[in-house]
Design a protein around this motif. Structure first.
Motif, PDB file in Angstrom:
ATOM      1  N   SER A 295      -1.433   2.290  -3.792  1.00 13.08           N
ATOM      2  CA  SER A 295      -1.837   1.441  -4.930  1.00 13.08           C
ATOM      3  C   SER A 295      -1.427   2.091  -6.251  1.00 13.08           C
ATOM      4  O   SER A 295      -1.120   1.409  -7.222  1.00 13.08           O
ATOM      5  CB  SER A 295      -3.346   1.211  -4.911  1.00 13.08           C
ATOM      6  N   SER A 339      -6.674  -1.486  -5.986  1.00 16.72           N
ATOM      7  CA  SER A 339      -7.180  -0.972  -4.705  1.00 16.72           C
ATOM      8  C   SER A 339      -7.215  -2.113  -3.701  1.00 16.72           C
ATOM      9  O   SER A 339      -7.945  -3.090  -3.915  1.00 16.72           O
ATOM     10  CB  SER A 339      -8.587  -0.414  -4.899  1.00 16.72           C
ATOM     11  N   SER A 341      -8.503  -2.166  -0.728  1.00 17.94           N
ATOM     12  CA  SER A 341      -9.813  -2.240  -0.061  1.00 17.94           C
ATOM     13  C   SER A 341     -10.931  -2.568  -1.031  1.00 17.94           C
ATOM     14  O   SER A 341     -11.950  -3.140  -0.653  1.00 17.94           O
ATOM     15  CB  SER A 341     -10.129  -0.905   0.602  1.00 17.94           C
ATOM     16  N   THR A 344     -12.380   2.243  -2.425  1.00 18.84           N
ATOM     17  CA  THR A 344     -11.975   3.651  -2.511  1.00 18.84           C
ATOM     18  C   THR A 344     -12.866   4.417  -3.482  1.00 18.84           C
ATOM     19  O   THR A 344     -12.955   4.071  -4.668  1.00 18.84           O
ATOM     20  CB  THR A 344     -10.487   3.719  -2.939  1.00 18.84           C
ATOM     21  N   LYS A 470       4.752   6.743   2.988  1.00 15.54           N
ATOM     22  CA  LYS A 470       4.673   5.955   4.222  1.00 15.54           C
ATOM     23  C   LYS A 470       5.155   6.779   5.412  1.00 15.54           C
ATOM     24  O   LYS A 470       4.563   6.754   6.479  1.00 15.54           O
ATOM     25  CB  LYS A 470       5.527   4.690   4.040  1.00 15.54           C
ATOM     26  N   GLU A 473       2.616   9.523   6.344  1.00 17.49           N
ATOM     27  CA  GLU A 473       1.388   8.950   6.874  1.00 17.49           C
ATOM     28  C   GLU A 473       1.535   8.524   8.334  1.00 17.49           C
ATOM     29  O   GLU A 473       0.711   8.889   9.167  1.00 17.49           O
ATOM     30  CB  GLU A 473       1.048   7.743   5.998  1.00 17.49           C
TER      31      GLU A 473
HETATM   32  C1  AGP Z   1      -1.392   3.789   2.031  1.00 21.90           C
HETATM   33  O1  AGP Z   1      -0.536   3.557   3.096  1.00 21.90           O
HETATM   34  C2  AGP Z   1      -2.474   4.714   2.326  1.00 21.90           C
HETATM   35  N1  AGP Z   1      -3.220   4.301   3.465  1.00 21.90           N
HETATM   36  C3  AGP Z   1      -3.322   5.169   1.157  1.00 21.90           C
HETATM   37  O2  AGP Z   1      -2.530   5.960   0.332  1.00 21.90           O
HETATM   38  C4  AGP Z   1      -3.983   4.058   0.298  1.00 21.90           C
HETATM   39  O3  AGP Z   1      -3.015   3.387  -0.435  1.00 21.90           O
HETATM   40  C5  AGP Z   1      -5.012   4.711  -0.638  1.00 21.90           C
HETATM   41  O4  AGP Z   1      -6.009   5.337   0.127  1.00 21.90           O
HETATM   42  C6  AGP Z   1      -5.643   3.715  -1.578  1.00 21.90           C
HETATM   43  O5  AGP Z   1      -6.326   2.713  -0.902  1.00 21.90           O
HETATM   44  P1  AGP Z   1      -6.846   1.416  -1.634  1.00 21.90           P
HETATM   45  O6  AGP Z   1      -5.679   0.639  -2.086  1.00 21.90           O
HETATM   46  O7  AGP Z   1      -7.669   0.698  -0.607  1.00 21.90           O
HETATM   47  O8  AGP Z   1      -7.687   1.881  -2.792  1.00 21.90           O
END
Ligand code: AGP
Length: 589
Positions: A295, A339, A341, A344, A470, A473
């Motif tokens: 993000s 974000s 999700s 975070t 990527k 990860e």
């Molecule tokens: C991305 O592939 C990762 N899983 C990680 O960097 C992610 O982008 C980061 O934890 C932020 O998450 P968010 O967008 O849900 O805040």
């Protein structure tokens, strides 16, 4: 983060818990556990490992009872051991607790309780069943005991509790960690997110911070003061019911392939909202993006677009560092939190501080009703449906699409912008069709390399960084992404015979300069992989992309890099959906 679930019904709880946990697997896969209650007895099974392994090894399907709780752990406090797997219990194994979050004062509580209680794990969670035990021993009901226990704990939690002492019910509550209730006739569900029971019911209700729900024959909601409250169940967004692999081996592949659709959905926004937000951004004295991981790379592209299209300079501050700049954040600041999700912890913390200092908060999130959305003055939803793979792929292109939309609106060229984004969408579709075989072969060829380097200039620097993230990860190969001009200031020392260097150099104003840097690596033996719309002799491998207008290259260059990371993970026998040590959203600081 971890995943928690609970079930009350007239059929075997274990089967429903398994279905729900399967849908939440992206939230954690260090260990698994469930507990059920029947005839005044509490049954449980838990172990380290992935859901299917633990389920089979311990025949969890055979656990009797129509009431139960389940957990998938992403370890924070305490190693990955069976003792640390949830559920956790009181001294007499009569109360089982599954927990997502962090109890900040657990050491203090544990030392108070240790004189009377027997602790068997190294987790913060274990204080909770012992606290509940204390209150139940004093004669209160399970729900009262849960409420009194939560008054003692500091931090974030979502809890689901079952007890053989009150065998007909489960109790759930939360603070700073989401919890959703589901209802289907006489079957009741609770889980850390609605995806858990998407194939069992579509009637859902979100619990507010501090609320408690008691699920038995009925559903009773209690507000923060413990008074009964009413709650309306709503229909789950049908998009969230589509989280299946649809013929793909992994969610990550399916979600990469969904990029064009995700871009189209991201464009479907309330025009008035976008216009008002664009005006606020232009008017603000200082604009700061804050985000983590992928993000944050979207934010870096956004910063470039705001500057290039609308002449508005912004800063991007990594969310885990943002709170340390709070002295410079005030009512003249507009914070844009990105974000997928919306949960975070690092982003949430920075946003909270900025809000306290009087800043205006905008956010770009995918999860409706998430904590960051709730804390924002204005929210733009990505609208791209659930992303189950831990690696962010389609949510990244959705974030970029919205940033293009905002930037074009700021420049008063919104119609032109939307038309252009739609054209780019088609190009992304073609790129997805064209490059599969080549990238799979390239992955086979390079899968044993220890290090990859990604370089680019200008707006594409963020894509170099994202390509490297990527790869690290999902495939566990070391990778670094950096501005091409920076290479010679240190990293060039690491290039040796055969080191893969991915050079993102579309035929734009950065082309010639980036090629010079590519040649510098080649002269030291690098295996140069060019991502460009024009072939060049310096490339040992050419990943062809379509020609687009300069500012749109991030959208067409990122997709092949996502695919390369995916194929490398598969070629190395890794599960790209569940990268080692990671989870979909990181709700710890
Ligand atoms: C991305 O592939 C990762 N899983 C990680 O960097 C992610 O982008 C980061 O934890 C932020 O998450 P968010 O967008 O849900 O805040």
């Amino acid at each position: 983060m971890s995943g928690i679930v609970g079930f009350v019904g007239k059929e075997a709880a274990a089967l429903s818990l398994l279905k729900s946990l399967k849908n939440l697997e992206y939230r954690g896969y260090d260990s698994v556990g469930i507990a059920t209650v029947t005839d005044g007895l509490l049954w449980y099974g838990k172990d380290t490992g992935k859901l299917d392994e633990v389920w089979q090894k311990h025949c969890l399907e055979g656990l009797p009872g129509k009431i139960g709780v389940g957990h998938l752990r992403w370890a924070t406090h305490g190693g990955i051991t069976t003792a640390n797997a949830h559920p956790h219990f009181d001294c007499r194994n009569e109360i089982a607790v599954v927990h997502n979050g962090i109890i900040e004062n657990y050491q203090q509580l544990r030392s108070q309780l240790e004189a009377k209680h027997r602790f068997v794990s190294g987790t913060d969670t274990e204080v909770i069943p012992h606290l509940i035990e204390e209150y139940m021993d004093a004669g209160v009901s399970l729900e009262q005991a849960v409420r009194q226990a939560t008054e003692q704990i500091r931090g974030s939690y979502a809890l689901v509790v079952v007890s053989s002492r009150e065998r007909e019910k489960i109790v759930a509550t939360h603070r700073n960690s989401s919890l959703v209730v589901g209802l289907d006739m006489d079957r009741k569900f609770v889980a850390s997110d609605a995806l858990a029971f998407r194939d069992q019911t579509s009637q859902i209700a979100f619990l507010e911070d501090g609320e408690t729900v008691v699920l038995d024959e009925d559903i009773v909601f209690l507000d923060r003061e413990g008074k009964q409250s009413k709650k309306v169940f709503t229909q789950m967004d049908p998009n969230w019911n589509m989280a299946t692999k649809e013929g793909h081996d992994f969610f990550m592949m399916k979600e990469i392939a969904e990029a064009p659709e995700a871009m189209r959905c991201a464009l479907m926004q309330d025009e008035k909202l976008i216009l008002e937000m664009a005006m606020d951004i232009l008017r603000s004295k200082q604009v700061v993006f804050t985000a983590c991981g992928t993000s944050r790379y979207a934010a870096l592209v956004g910063r470039y677009l705001f500057s290039k299209l609308a002449g508005k300079f912004c800063d991007v501050i990594m969310a885990s560092e943002f709170q340390y700049f709070s002295d410079s954040v005030d009512r003249n600041t507009l914070v844009i939190a990105i974000s997928q999700s919306g949960e975070t912890a690092d982003v949430l913390e920075g946003v909270k501080k900025a809000r306290e200092n009087g800043a205006m908060i905008f956010s770009l999130v995918n999860m409706v009703d998430s904590s960051i959305a709730a804390m924002s003055d204005r929210v733009i939803y990505l609208n791209c449906g659930p992303e189950v793979g831990v690696a962010a792929t389609k949510t990244f292109v959705s974030q970029l699409t919205i940033l293009y939309l905002l930037a074009f609106t700021m420049a008063n060229r919104v119609e032109e912008g939307v038309g252009k984004i739609k054209d780019v969408c088609q190009k992304v579709e073609e790129i997805l069709k064209r490059n599969g075989t080549k990238l799979r072969e390239l992955a086979e060829r390079t899968k044993d390399r220890d290090d990859f380097y990604y370089i680019a200039r200008g707006i594409n620097f963020a894509i170099a960084a994202e390509g490297a993230l990527k790869l690290k990860e999902v495939s566990c190969i070391h990778a670094e992404g950096m501005p091409a001009g920076e290479l010679k200031h240190g990293t060039l020392a690491l290039i040796e015979e055969g080191t893969p260097v991915v050079v993102i150099c579309p035929k734009d104003f950065t082309f010639e300069e980036t090629l010079v840097n590519a040649m510098e690596t080649k002269a030291r033996g690098a295996f140069v992989i060019g991502v460009s719309d024009e072939r060049n002799p310096v490339f040992d491998e050419w990943i062809e992309i379509h020609k687009v207008e300069e500012i749109f290259y991030p959208l067409v260059t990122v997709v092949p890099l996502q695919l390369l990371a995916y194929y490398l993970a598969v070629a190395r026998g890794q599960d790209p959906d569940k990268p080692r040590n990671l989870a979909k959203s990181i709700v710890v600081k």
